[in-house]
Design a protein around this motif. Structure first.
Motif, PDB file in Angstrom:
ATOM      1  N   LYS A 136       0.944  -1.182   0.109  1.00  0.00           N
ATOM      2  CA  LYS A 136      -0.112   0.154   0.100  1.00  0.00           C
ATOM      3  C   LYS A 136       0.879   1.079   0.105  1.00  0.00           C
ATOM      4  N   THR A 176       1.631   4.752   0.928  1.00  0.00           N
ATOM      5  CA  THR A 176       1.236   5.773   2.053  1.00  0.00           C
ATOM      6  C   THR A 176       1.818   7.362   1.783  1.00  0.00           C
ATOM      7  N   LYS A 234       3.810   0.114   2.257  1.00  0.00           N
ATOM      8  CA  LYS A 234       3.607  -0.585   3.496  1.00  0.00           C
ATOM      9  C   LYS A 234       3.222  -2.113   3.028  1.00  0.00           C
ATOM     10  N   ASN A 270       3.421  -7.124   6.785  1.00  0.00           N
ATOM     11  CA  ASN A 270       3.403  -6.690   8.335  1.00  0.00           C
ATOM     12  C   ASN A 270       3.229  -5.537   8.589  1.00  0.00           C
ATOM     13  N   ASP A 271       2.890  -4.741   7.604  1.00  0.00           N
ATOM     14  CA  ASP A 271       2.414  -3.314   8.316  1.00  0.00           C
ATOM     15  C   ASP A 271       4.068  -2.521   8.523  1.00  0.00           C
ATOM     16  N   THR A 272       5.145  -2.909   7.931  1.00  0.00           N
ATOM     17  CA  THR A 272       6.298  -2.415   7.941  1.00  0.00           C
ATOM     18  C   THR A 272       6.588  -1.674   6.686  1.00  0.00           C
ATOM     19  N   SER A 273       6.870  -0.259   6.865  1.00  0.00           N
ATOM     20  CA  SER A 273       6.917   0.453   5.921  1.00  0.00           C
ATOM     21  C   SER A 273       8.397   0.562   5.278  1.00  0.00           C
ATOM     22  N   LEU A 325      -8.289  -4.086   3.006  1.00  0.00           N
ATOM     23  CA  LEU A 325      -7.375  -3.483   3.918  1.00  0.00           C
ATOM     24  C   LEU A 325      -7.107  -1.882   3.900  1.00  0.00           C
ATOM     25  N   THR A 339      -5.563   6.813   5.954  1.00  0.00           N
ATOM     26  CA  THR A 339      -3.940   6.531   6.427  1.00  0.00           C
ATOM     27  C   THR A 339      -4.043   8.020   7.129  1.00  0.00           C
TER      28      THR A 339
END
Length: 552
Positions: free
Chosen positions: A251, A253, A274, A277-280, A348, A353
């Motif tokens: 995604k 951001t 992103k 695991n939601d890590t950027s 998702l 954001t």
């Protein structure tokens, strides 16, 4: 009885001879037909080695494979080893074998990419051209060397292929992404083990005899797309290894664009992605690719939310995962791919954001503008907080040594180390026994005809300007037991006063706070040098001052 046996034996021999003669006629017919269709193999059947034993031993290894008959085997064994007659016979036998092999191979059915082996292939494979791109020399404005591509067959096997620039006139019109082709008459070779584009260890090279023709009805359906996505942990293992160029999905951001007008070298576009695991992570595109994506984003009616990037190079920089675009990187947004559409529709993206829309951010801050120092001071007083770069020109009116000219940084994260009685501690790495490296940090007062400001030049800028690292500059200081952090600056630093420089300044969120006292110089050149191209600052990256605070 003896005479009858002899007669029967003679009849059998005549039958065998007749069979061999018929077979030989067939082989000669095959050879004549092949000569009309294929280049001569005379050069393939000779050797440049002058040693007799070495010359004939390869032919001896081949004779019992072609043609397989007792007559030829007996004939070969009856010729004295090492003689010129035997060499001629064996060379002829090998040529016959090669012609028979080519004739047999050309009549084979279609094969799959996984069936291919190194060497020339006359088989036919049906493949979909996933994507193609130019391969150029490393020189600036490098010449086009070839067109590289990725092919996919009905078994979902991917394999890279290459068309030399000298053969592009034949195949250029056929290189249409997404189209299915029938591929025949090509070379198969081992691909470079670095920067692999697929899981296959082989590479297809187009030759003068290659045919690459569009087909509308493949024998077996071929998938429309194929990607080599890796999760965050797998990307970490690949970082800095230079082994694989995987594909990335996630995604969007944030996006930052640094594009000059007109577009020049060192243009860059970065997207914060992103992952699963939601890590950027940060994806960076350069030069022509950056300009293309910048223009695409600027023209989009809505802001993209999903990004699929192919063949990216994972890198670890300062403890963070970055991805650099390569020549084979293609960007797909939102529902342009099945994989992107699946993520886009997964639910998702329902939560906002809270970040600025991607397209608007790109359109607002695309150009690196030149400001006076007064305009720069006014900008941080009146504009909203943001990351942006400007170019300024000014004269050094003073070197501020209140905080010294250098500091001891952590060798791992470059943050400033805190001294204790017996050790150096890195609070960022939570290491009480960190290894220290001396780095520049020089505060400079710069003025032009409109105003004056306080700027800070760090290690990379100073080292490039003076061609000397901070730990080397210490050797120029008087005394052996001097703490460089508490000493006067080296003379070449002090001599900067009075000089005029064109520099690029990085403005970040800290500059929009009440505690702001200085600007960070990201690039600096001497008076008379060409104006620097914009350097790139990744969103969310460190402030480059080497310590844990924002107060540069």
């Amino acid at each position: 009885m003896h005479l009858n046996s002899t007669a029967q034996s003679s009849d059998a021999s005549n039958v065998a001879t007749t069979s061999i003669t018929c077979a030989a006629r067939h082989v000669r017919a095959v050879i004549r037909a092949s000569k009309r269709r294929q280049p001569s193999t005379r050069g393939q059947c000779s050797s440049s080695n002058g040693d007799t034993d070495v010359l004939h031993r390869p032919w001896l290894n081949e004779i019992y494979r072609v043609p397989e008959s007792s007559h030829n085997n007996n004939q070969a064994s009856s010729i004295p080893s090492g003689s010129a007659k035997k060499a001629r016979f064996l060379r002829k036998a090998l040529c016959v074998r090669k012609k028979e092999s080519q004739f047999t191979q050309s009549s084979d059915n279609k094969v799959f990419l996984s069936d291919l082996q190194a060497g020339h292939s006359s088989s036919t494979v049906e493949v979909r051209l996933l994507r193609s791109w130019d391969a150029r020399t490393l020189r600036r404005g490098g010449e086009r060397m070839s067109v590289e591509m990725l092919l996919l067959d009905s078994q979902a096997t991917m394999m890279p292929a290459s068309v030399n620039v000298n053969r592009l006139a034949t195949h250029q019109t056929n290189l249409e992404a997404g189209t299915v082709y029938s591929l025949t008459g090509f070379e198969v070779t081992r691909c470079n083990q670095d920067y692999r584009l697929s899981d296959s260890s082989l590479l297809i090279r187009f030759t003068d005899s290659t045919t690459f023709e569009k087909i509308t009805d493949p024998a077996v359906p071929i998938p429309l797309e194929s990607f080599r996505f890796r999760n965050y942990s797998e990307m970490l293992r690949l970082a800095n290894s230079n082994n694989q160029l995987p594909d990335l999905i996630g995604k969007i951001t944030a996006v930052k664009s640094t594009i000059t007008e007109p577009p020049l070298d060192k243009n860059r576009v970065s997207a914060t992605i992103k992952m699963d695991n939601d890590t950027s992570v940060t994806l960076t595109l350069f030069d022509a690719q950056a300009v293309k994506i910048h223009n695409q984003l600027a023209q989009m009616a809505v802001d993209p939310r999903i990004c699929v990037a192919t063949s990216v190079n994972p890198r670890m920089v300062g403890g963070r995962l970055f991805f650099n675009g390569t020549a084979g990187t293609h960007i797909h947004f939102d529902v342009e791919t099945v994989a992107g559409e699946s993520l886009f529709s997964s639910g998702l993206l329902e939560q906002d954001t809270g970040l600025a829309p991607v397209g608007r951010l790109v359109r607002s801050f695309a150009k690196v503008e030149t400001l006076s120092i007064a305009e720069l001071n006014d900008f941080v007083l009146n504009a909203s907080s943001q990351n942006i770069d400007f170019i300024c020109t000014g004269k050094v009116t003073g070197i501020k040594l209140d905080k010294g000219w250098c500091y001891v940084s952590c060798a791992k994260c470059f943050r400033k180390l805190h001294r204790s009685v017996s050790s150096l501690t890195c609070l960022s790495c939570n290491n009480t026994d960190a290894v220290g490296i001396l780095r520049y940090r020089v505060e400079i007062s710069i003025a032009d005809e409109t105003g004056e400001g306080l700027f800070v030049a760090f290690d990379g800028v100073m080292a490039k300007l003076h061609n000397m690292r901070a730990h080397e500059a210490v050797n120029l200081l008087p005394g052996n037991d001097v703490n460089p952090e508490e000493s006067d600056a080296p003379q070449f630093v002090l001599d900067m006063e009075g000089n005029t420089y064109t520099f690029q300044v990085k403005v970040g969120p800290y500059n929009f706070t009440a505690n702001n006292h200085s600007f960070t110089i990201s690039r600096i050149l001497g008076e008379g040098d060409p104006e620097p191209q914009p350097a790139f600052v990744d969103d969310g990256a460190a402030d480059d001052n080497g310590d844990d605070n924002n107060d540069v």
